[in-house]
Design a protein around this motif. Structure first.
Motif, PDB file in Angstrom:
ATOM      1  N   THR A  15       5.796  27.109  25.615  1.00 33.99           N
ATOM      2  CA  THR A  15       6.107  28.493  25.981  1.00 33.99           C
ATOM      3  C   THR A  15       7.575  28.548  26.381  1.00 33.99           C
ATOM      4  OG1 THR A  15       5.438  30.351  27.385  1.00 33.99           O
ATOM      5  CG2 THR A  15       5.398  28.190  28.391  1.00 33.99           C
ATOM      6  N   SER A  50      10.662  30.101  29.201  1.00 35.99           N
ATOM      7  CA  SER A  50      10.849  30.546  30.581  1.00 35.99           C
ATOM      8  C   SER A  50      10.767  32.075  30.646  1.00 35.99           C
ATOM      9  CB  SER A  50      12.172  30.014  31.140  1.00 35.99           C
ATOM     10  OG  SER A  50      13.219  30.151  30.217  1.00 35.99           O
ATOM     11  N   MET A  94      11.725  21.401  29.023  1.00 33.41           N
ATOM     12  CA  MET A  94      11.222  20.546  30.070  1.00 33.41           C
ATOM     13  C   MET A  94       9.760  20.302  29.794  1.00 33.41           C
ATOM     14  SD  MET A  94      13.046  22.222  33.347  1.00 33.41           S
ATOM     15  CE  MET A  94      12.942  20.806  34.415  1.00 33.41           C
ATOM     16  N   ALA A 149      16.647  29.362  17.685  1.00 33.55           N
ATOM     17  CA  ALA A 149      15.900  28.891  18.865  1.00 33.55           C
ATOM     18  C   ALA A 149      14.545  29.579  18.935  1.00 33.55           C
ATOM     19  CB  ALA A 149      16.697  29.177  20.137  1.00 33.55           C
ATOM     20  N   MET A 171       5.579  22.010  26.724  1.00 38.54           N
ATOM     21  CA  MET A 171       6.997  22.301  26.802  1.00 38.54           C
ATOM     22  C   MET A 171       7.246  23.686  27.347  1.00 38.54           C
ATOM     23  SD  MET A 171       8.993  19.919  25.502  1.00 38.54           S
ATOM     24  CE  MET A 171       8.693  18.343  24.753  1.00 38.54           C
ATOM     25  N   ILE A 172       8.242  23.767  28.218  1.00 38.70           N
ATOM     26  CA  ILE A 172       8.731  25.086  28.596  1.00 38.70           C
ATOM     27  C   ILE A 172      10.154  25.132  28.063  1.00 38.70           C
ATOM     28  CG2 ILE A 172       9.298  26.640  30.486  1.00 38.70           C
ATOM     29  CD1 ILE A 172       7.048  25.338  32.074  1.00 38.70           C
ATOM     30  N   MET A 173      10.326  25.932  27.059  1.00 34.87           N
ATOM     31  CA  MET A 173      11.638  25.994  26.424  1.00 34.87           C
ATOM     32  C   MET A 173      12.479  27.082  27.071  1.00 34.87           C
ATOM     33  SD  MET A 173      10.526  25.601  22.476  1.00 34.87           S
ATOM     34  CE  MET A 173      12.166  25.444  21.838  1.00 34.87           C
ATOM     35  N   GLU A 174      13.734  26.737  27.251  1.00 37.29           N
ATOM     36  CA  GLU A 174      14.649  27.741  27.776  1.00 37.29           C
ATOM     37  C   GLU A 174      15.418  28.293  26.598  1.00 37.29           C
ATOM     38  OE1 GLU A 174      16.724  26.402  31.313  1.00 37.29           O
ATOM     39  OE2 GLU A 174      18.412  27.633  30.698  1.00 37.29           O
ATOM     40  N   LEU A 175      15.090  29.497  26.188  1.00 33.16           N
ATOM     41  CA  LEU A 175      15.766  30.059  25.026  1.00 33.16           C
ATOM     42  C   LEU A 175      17.163  30.531  25.420  1.00 33.16           C
ATOM     43  CD1 LEU A 175      12.868  32.125  23.453  1.00 33.16           C
ATOM     44  CD2 LEU A 175      13.691  29.885  22.789  1.00 33.16           C
ATOM     45  N   PRO A 176      18.167  30.195  24.612  1.00 33.22           N
ATOM     46  CA  PRO A 176      19.514  30.662  24.950  1.00 33.22           C
ATOM     47  C   PRO A 176      19.594  32.165  24.748  1.00 33.22           C
ATOM     48  CG  PRO A 176      19.510  29.649  22.792  1.00 33.22           C
ATOM     49  CD  PRO A 176      18.126  29.463  23.339  1.00 33.22           C
TER      50      PRO A 176
END
Lengths: 70, 676
Positions: free
Chosen positions: A15, A17, A57, B375, B487-492
C-alpha cells in the motif's frame, strides 16, 4: 495507529502512505512520521536498495522483539 | 551582566546547528562531554546586556535513553545547568519534529518552541497559527528561519520573555490520551510513581518511560523508590508490552496539535493531482489506468521512432542501387559490391531503424518516470509482479514487449535494482512481439486449418508456462527472497519534468546504443552475407545450403527440416526476416537469401502452396514452437547487454532461449506425431 501500520506490513499488503493516511484519517506526513518511529524502534526496515525517492518500508522477517512476531 | 543558560534541543536536520552558529558565531567552544566520545558544543550570545550561555545538545530522534547522546541530553535538561530549553522543530515537517516535543512533555523545565525553516514551510503552503499552538502547548512559540539573520531579533525577544515568565510544556492532553489508550493499570502505575515526588519529571513521563523499558526511568525507580520499587515494577510487568500504545498515544497527541494549529493550502493543481492519484492508486481503477498509461506511452514512443524507421528501412532500396552503380562503374568485384551495398547497408539501415525505438521509449518512459507516474504503475502492479519475483515497475517493459521486445528491454532502465532488471529482461525475451504473429498466423492458417484454434491455445499456454518457468529459474541467481514482503510505499509527489536532463540523457543513450549496436549488427550481417552469398543467385550454391543439408540429420531430431532450422536461426536476427528466409529457402523468390531476409519479401499464395506440400503438421508445430521461444531479435540482445552491462548474463539468457526453444520444438514434434 502504529499497530494498524505494523499489521498492514505484516499482512504482506502493498500500500502507500497516502492510502494509509486516508484510511486512518490523518495526514500523510503523520503516517511517514510513524513509519520513521517504527523504523527507529526496530520494528521495520527500510528497503535500502530502492530509489530513495520511492522509499519503501517493509519487513519480511519476524524479528526478535517485534510486537507482532509469531 | 547576568548570565542565563539556554539548551538547544531537536531531532537531526531541524536546523539546530545553523541556529547555534547564528547565535554564537566565533564565541563557541567544541570539546567532548566528560567521559564520553560525544561532541559538546557550547557558546554565548548577548542580548540587552545579558549573556546567554548556549548548549547545542546532541541531535537525537527522541529522549529515550538508548544512546549516549540521549542520556547526555536528558541529564543536561533535567539538571540545574539550563534555565530554558529551546526545542526546535522543522515547521515544514511538524508531524515528524513534534515527536521530540511529545517525548519532552512531562519534563518540568521551562521551554520555548522554535518553529524553524518557516521559509520552507511557507513555500509548501503551510501556515502555522503560533497563538493557537502556544495555547495548546502552554509554552511560548516563535517562528523563524535560522538562515535569515533578520529573524534573530524575534528569537532573542522570545527567549528573554520565556526567561522572565518561565512555563513548562502542558502535559494534560497527552496524559488523557495515554490513560485512554493504556487503561486502568496505567492510571494505577502513574499513581504509584507520583508518590515518589520526583520534581524533575511528571509521574506520567516516568510511567511511560518505564513501559518503554527506558534506562533513565529504571534508574530513577531504583534510586528513589525504595520499598515501592517492587510494586512499581510489578505494575509495569502487568501492563506488558505496551510500547506501541505509548507511541500511538504520542502520535495522536501530535495529530491533535497539528490539526488545531496548522493549515495547508491546496492549489487547484494540487486538488486535481490528488484526485488523479486516487484513481491511479485505486484497487479497482489503478491497474486499468496503469495499462492505459503504458499503452499510451508505447504509442507515443512510435512518434519519434517512425522517421528513423522509415529512413532505416528505406536505406537498402534507396541507397542500395546508387552504391551498386557506383561500384560497377569503378569496376569493383561483384562480391565486394554485394557485401557493401547489401550486407553493410542493410546493417546500417536496420540499426538506424531500431535506434528510433530507443529514442522513443527512453524519452517517453523517462518522462513518465520524471513526472511520477511510473511510481504509481509500480505500486499497483507490485503485488502481481512479486509472484514472479519482480517489482511493480517490471510490468512496463513486459507490456511494451508485446509491441517490440527491444523497446521493452530498453524500457527496463526504469527498474531500480540490477537483479530485478536482469530478471525482467529474461522474462521480456519470452513475450511474443507484434512481428511474431505474422509467421504464426501464416503457418497455423495454411497448415493447420481447422486445428488452428488448438494450436494457438497451446502456444499461449506454453508462453504463460514459459514466463513462469523463466521467472523461477532466473530468480534464484538474481533476486533474494527477502526483497519482497509487506510494503508501504512512499509515492513521490507529481512534479514537472527536468526537460533538459531528460533530453540530454535520451540523446546520449541513443548515441551510445547506436554506435555499439552498429558494430555488432554489421558484423552479424557480414557473417550472414558470407554464408548466403552466391554469384549466380542460386541458393544451392551457398555455404548455408551446403551446411543445412549437412546438419539435417541433427535438425530432424527436433522435428525441423534444415530449411526450417535455418529459418529458426534467422529468426534470432529478426522475426520479420523469417518469412523472407522461408520464401528464399523454399525457392519461392529469386532475390537471393540475404536481400530476401533483409527486405522481408514474401510470396503470398505461392509460399503457402510450397509449405503445405513440403512441411508436415508435426514439423510445422515444431517450427512454430522453436520460432516462438527463440530470442526475439539481435537488437534485443544488444539492448539487453546495454542494460545489464554483463555479457555473462546476456549470454546466459540467450543460451537459455536457444536451448529452450529447441526443447519445446522437440516436445511439440513428438506430440504432433502422436496426433497426426
Amino acid at each position: 495507529m502504529l499497530d494498524i501500520l505494523l499489521k498492514t506490513i505484516q499482512s504482506g499488503t502493498v500500500t502507500t502512505s497516502q492510502h494509509l493516511a486516508y484510511k486512518l484519517g490523518v495526514s500523510e506526513e503523520l503516517v511517514k512520521s510513524q513509519l520513521e518511529y517504527l523504523k527507529n524502534m526496530g520494528y521495520v526496515g527500510a528497503d535500502e536498495e530502492s530509489n530513495p525517492e520511492q522509499g519503501r518500508m517493509g519487513c519480511s522477517k519476524n524479528c526478535h522483539g517485534c510486537a507482532l512476531a509469531n | 551582566m547576568s548570565t542565563m543558560s539556554v539548551a538547544l534541543l531537536s531531532q537531526p536536520n531541524a536546523g539546530k546547528s545553523t541556529l547555534f552558529n547564528g547565535l554564537t558565531g566565533s564565541r563557541q567552544h567544541v570539546g567532548n562531554w566528560p567521559g564520553k566520545t560525544v561532541e559538546k558544543k557550547e557558546g554565548t550570545f548577548t542580548y540587552k546586556d545579558k549573556i546567554y550561555n548556549v548548549m547545542d545538545l546532541p541531535g537525537s530522534y527522541s529522549l529515550s535513553a538508548s544512546s549516549d547522546e540521549e542520556i547526555i541530553t536528558i541529564d543536561y535538561i533535567t539538571g540545574n545547568d539550563s534555565d530554558l530549553v529551546c526545542i526546535l522543530a522543522d515547521a515544514s515537517q511538524l508531524e515528524r519534529s513534534l515527536y521530540m516535543l511529545s517525548d519532552f512533555c512531562g519534563i518540568n523545565k521551562p521551554a520555548l518552541l522554535v518553529l524553524n525553516m518557516m521559509d520552507v514551510a511557507n513555500n509548501k503552503g503551510i501556515q502555522v497559527d503560533e497563538k493557537e499552538l502556544s495555547q495548546s502547548l502552554g509554552i511560548p512559540v516563535v517562528s523563524m528561519s535560522a538562515t535569515n539573520l533578520k529573524h534573530y531579533k524575534g528569537f532573542y525577544e522570545a527567549v528573554e520573555s520565556a526567561m522572565e515568565n518561565p512555563k513548562a510544556l502542558k502535559s494534560d492532553k497527552l496524559d488523557k490520551i495515554l490513560t485512554e489508550e493504556l487503561g486502568e493499570e496505567y492510571s494505577q502505575l502513574v499513581e504509584l510513581v507520583d508518590q515518589l515526588n520526583i520534581s524533575s519529571y511528571h509521574a506520567n513521563w516516568i510511567a511511560t518511560k518505564l513501559i518503554e523499558n527506558d534506562r533513565v526511568a529504571l534508574d530513577i525507580v531504583k534510586e528513589k523508590a525504595a520499598d515501592k520499587g517492587l510494586e512499581i515494577m510489578s505494575m509495569v510487568r502487568k501492563l506488558g508490552d505496551k510500547k506501541l500504545k505509548v507511541g500511538s498515544s504520542k502520535f495522536k497527541w501530535i495529530d491533535s496539535i497539528v490539526k488545531s494549529a496548522v493549515t495547508r493550502e491546496e492549489t487547484a493543481g494540487d486538488y486535481v493531482l490528488s484526485k488523479l492519484d486516487r484513481v491511479a492508486t485505486s484497487r479497482i481503477w489503478g491497474r486499468p489506468f496503469a495499462i492505459l498509461v503504458i499503452l499510451g506511452g508505447l504509442l507515443l514512443s512510435f512518434v519519434p521512432a517512425m522517421p528513423f524507421m522509415a529512413i532505416g528501412m528505406g536505406l537498402p532500396a534507396s541507397v542500395g542501387p546508387v552504391l551498386l552503380d557506383f561500384f560497377n562503374n569503378i569496376g569493383a568485384p561483384m562480391w565486394l559490391n554485394s557485401l557493401i551495398s547489401e550486407a553493410v547497408l542493410s546493417g546500417v539501415g536496420y540499426t538506424f531503424a531500431m535506434i528510433g525505438f530507443v529514442l522513443g521509449v527512453s524519452f517517453v518512459f523517462g518522462l513518465l518516470e520524471e513526472v511520477g507516474l511510473m511510481a504509481r504503475v509500480s505500486y499497483v502492479f507490485d503485488e502481481s509482479m512479486s509472484k514472479l519475483g519482480l517489482q511493480g515497475k517490471s510490468v512496463m517493459p513486459i507490456m511494451v514487449s508485446f509491441g517490440c521486445n527491444m523497446a521493452g528491454t530498453s524500457g527496463s532502465r526504469v527498474i531500480d535494482t540490477w537483479g530485478q532488471k536482469t530478471l525482467t529482461i529474461a522474462i521480456v525475451f519470452a513475450i511474443p512481439c507484434g512481428a511474431v504473429w505474422g509467421i504464426v498466423g501464416l503457418f497455423t492458417g495454411a497448415i493447420f486449418s481447422s486445428s488452428t484454434v488448438f494450436v494457438m491455445l497451446a502456444l499461449l499456454l506454453t508462453i504463460t508456462f514459459h514466463i513462469w518457468l523463466t521467472g523461477k529459474l532466473f530468480k534464484r541467481g538474481l533476486v533474494t527472497d527477502e526483497s519482497h514482503a509487506g510494503m508501504i510505499m512512499e509515492l513521490p509527489p507529481y512534479h514537472k519534468p527536468k526537460w533538459l536532463n531528460l533530453i540530454k540523457f535520451t540523446f546520449n543513450r541513443m548515441k551510445t546504443v547506436f554506435f555499439k549496436a552498429l558494430k555488432v549488427v554489421i558484423f552479424v550481417c557480414v557473417i550472414i552475407w558470407a554464408v548466403t552469398y552466391t554469384a549466380s543467385g542460386n541458393i544451392e550454391n551457398t555455404a548455408l545450403y551446403r551446411f543445412g543439408n549437412f546438419i539435417e540429420p541433427v535438425t530432424l531430431f527436433f522435428g525441423l527440416k534444415w530449411e526450417l532450422f535455418v529459418a529458426w536461426i534467422f529468426s534470432g536476427f529478426g522475426k520479420e526476416a523469417t518469412l523472407g528466409v522461408i520464401s528464399a529457402l523454399f525457392g519461392v523468390t529469386n532475390n537471393g537469401l540475404f536481400l530476401t531476409q533483409a527486405t522481408g519479401v514474401t510470396a503470398g499464395a505461392t509460399l503457402i502452396t510450397a509449405l503445405t506440400s513440403t512441411v508436415t503438421k508435426p514439423e510445422a508445430l515444431a517450427f512454430l514452437f522453436a520460432y516462438m521461444f527463440m530470442i526475439p531479435c539481435f537488437m534485443t540482445v544488444v539492448s539487453a547487454q546495454q542494460e545489464i552491462h554483463s555479457w555473462k548474463w546476456t549470454s546466459r539468457i540467450v543460451g537459455y532461449y536457444l536451448a529452450s526453444s529447441l526443447v519445446y520444438a522437440f516436445i511439440a514434434f513428438r506430440i504432433g506425431l502422436l496426433i497426426w
